[in-house]
Design an enzyme around this catalytic site. Structure first.
Site, short mmCIF file in Angstrom:
data_model
loop_
_atom_site.label_atom_id
_atom_site.label_comp_id
_atom_site.label_asym_id
_atom_site.label_seq_id
_atom_site.Cartn_x
_atom_site.Cartn_y
_atom_site.Cartn_z
N HIS A 185 0.85 -1.20 0.00
CA HIS A 185 0.00 0.00 0.00
C HIS A 185 0.88 1.25 0.00
O HIS A 185 2.02 1.20 0.49
CB HIS A 185 -0.89 -0.04 1.24
CG HIS A 185 -1.86 1.09 1.36
ND1 HIS A 185 -1.51 2.30 1.89
CD2 HIS A 185 -3.16 1.18 1.01
CE1 HIS A 185 -2.57 3.10 1.88
NE2 HIS A 185 -3.57 2.46 1.34
N PRO A 186 0.42 2.38 -0.50
CA PRO A 186 1.29 3.57 -0.62
C PRO A 186 1.98 4.02 0.66
O PRO A 186 3.08 4.56 0.59
CB PRO A 186 0.33 4.64 -1.14
CG PRO A 186 -0.65 3.88 -1.96
CD PRO A 186 -0.86 2.59 -1.22
N VAL A 187 1.37 3.84 1.83
CA VAL A 187 2.05 4.31 3.05
C VAL A 187 2.97 3.25 3.64
O VAL A 187 3.63 3.50 4.64
CB VAL A 187 1.05 4.77 4.13
CG1 VAL A 187 0.24 5.95 3.65
CG2 VAL A 187 0.15 3.63 4.59
N LYS A 188 3.03 2.06 3.03
CA LYS A 188 3.89 1.02 3.56
C LYS A 188 5.34 1.29 3.15
O LYS A 188 5.67 2.28 2.52
CB LYS A 188 3.43 -0.35 3.06
CG LYS A 188 2.04 -0.75 3.54
CD LYS A 188 1.93 -0.77 5.04
CE LYS A 188 0.72 -1.54 5.55
NZ LYS A 188 -0.57 -1.11 5.02
N ILE A 189 6.23 0.37 3.50
CA ILE A 189 7.67 0.62 3.38
C ILE A 189 8.11 0.73 1.93
O ILE A 189 8.92 1.59 1.58
CB ILE A 189 8.44 -0.48 4.15
CG1 ILE A 189 8.09 -0.36 5.64
CG2 ILE A 189 9.95 -0.33 3.95
CD1 ILE A 189 8.54 -1.53 6.48
#
Length: 387
Positions: A185-189
């Protein structure tokens, strides 16, 4: 607004996606297998199956392990709802194991006690989903030992944890679990815009998940149950889903993966800087286990509510008003209306509920500057001092 998380898209990422757009394949081409091999090689897993989300990966992981009607899945109450919902998708019953107050992960000691009681009642879990909250791995050696003793299978929900390590091995190696799941997901690492991956060292599980992610359809003669009519032939051998990842997503993942270690190192450096900057404030900073190297997806503080003159909600709102995009990870799953309708009530998992009453996720992402971090700490200090 300084957000709690933010993707980092650089020219090589854009070039890789454009190259796919100009190619012959937008789906089911060479890029997805390339991404799968790169992740598997990075973490030391035997097989990797890319899908359209970590939720999809959890679902097919549960199905591959045979979870179904009448079975039990256990997980942590402090997680996103997908870690529990994957069991419900399979028709299984769901229960939770309270958290360790230091790591905020599922507590092995509580787990052991609950397993002993469940064995007597004939309600042992078939699958345990161990969630690596914020990127810090669970005590997987202890959980694996309990799995061997009580006969349950283990999924590591490592949605927060790619690039982190447990006992000096990359999370995802599968030493202490059957399947590991990553989120992109976009906010993941690292990100593929949306996407996920299931990794395993078991070829049988890999074959089953490969079928499940693509309608249960195969062209492999060894998997077919009747003779082929011709070279065009395919068979649906079980009920599967359209959970495939696109070539565009995989191309982005390949280039993002090249920066994984740098991203995790930066997150750890910023987290350690937070630790120092917050040392004199009435908050509890994240404790790190000596056996782990966290992916540091999230930086969660807990407020010392007895030492401040304002409430949890007031601090949260004051930070938002000062342009700090804080968040709260997570509302305990058992308190959600859907799960309350299944019989769970507030008070069932007291450590999880105490965590929820005090937790705030501060901004943390690899492109965050020290000046932005200083602004977050300044705003927090002011919010804590507000009457």
């Amino acid at each position: 607004m300084i957000p709690y998380g933010r993707q980092d898209i650089q020219p090589p990422d854009i070039e890789a996606v454009l190259e796919v757009l100009h190619s012959d394949f937008l789906t089911q081409g060479p890029m997805v297998p390339r991404f799968e091999r790169a992740v598997a090689n990075k973490v030391g897993a035997g097989h990797a199956l890319a899908v359209n989300s970590a939720t999809s990966a959890l679902h097919i992981a549960c199905l591959a392990l045979g979870l179904g009607e009448g079975d039990w899945l256990w997980t942590s109450p402090v997680t996103f709802v997908a870690s529990a919902n994957c069991g419900r998708y399979c028709g299984a019953r769901v229960d939770f194991v309270d958290i360790d107050p230091r790591t905020y992960n599922l507590c092995p000691e509580v787990l052991e006690k609950k397993l002993s009681e469940a064995e007597k009642a004939g309600r042992l879990p078939k699958v345990l989903v161990a969630v690596h909250l914020c990127g810090q791995p669970c005590d997987m050696q202890a959980i694996h030992a309990l799995g061997q003793r009580y006969g349950f299978r283990i999924i590591e929900d490592a949605s927060h944890a790619i690039g982190g390590k447990y006992q000096r091995e990359y999370i995802g190696s599968g030493r202490y679990s059957d399947i590991t799941v990553f989120s992109f997901h976009p906010v993941k690492i690292i990100t593929t815009a949306e996407g996920g991956m299931a990794l395993t060292n078991d070829e049988t599980l890999a074959t089953r998940m490969n079928l499940l992610r693509s309608h249960g359809v195969t062209r492999d003669p060894e998997l077919m149950t009747q003779e082929a009519d011709g070279p065009w032939y395919y068979q649906q051998v079980e009920l599967g889903f359209n959970y495939r990842m696109t070539e565009l997503q995989a191309a982005l993942g390949v280039t993002q993966l090249e920066r994984l270690d740098d991203y995790v190192a930066t997150r750890n450096r910023l987290a350690e800087r937070y630790d120092a900057l917050l040392a004199e404030l009435p908050v509890i900073t994240p404790w790190q286990h000596a056996d782990s190297y966290s992916g540091r997806h999230l930086y969660v503080i807990r407020l010392d509510l007895e030492a401040i003159w304002t409430s949890h909600c007031q601090v949260f709102e004051a930070l938002r008003e000062r342009g700090i995009g804080v968040n709260l990870h997570y509302i305990p799953v058992h308190t959600q209306p859907y799960y309350r309708a299944l019989g769970f009530t507030p008070g069932d998992f007291p450590e999880a509920e105490r965590y929820y009453a005090e937790a705030i996720s501060l901004p943390l992402y690899p492109t965050m500057t020290e000046a932005q971090q200083d602004e977050v700490v300044k705003a927090l200090r002011q919010s804590l001092e507000a009457a």
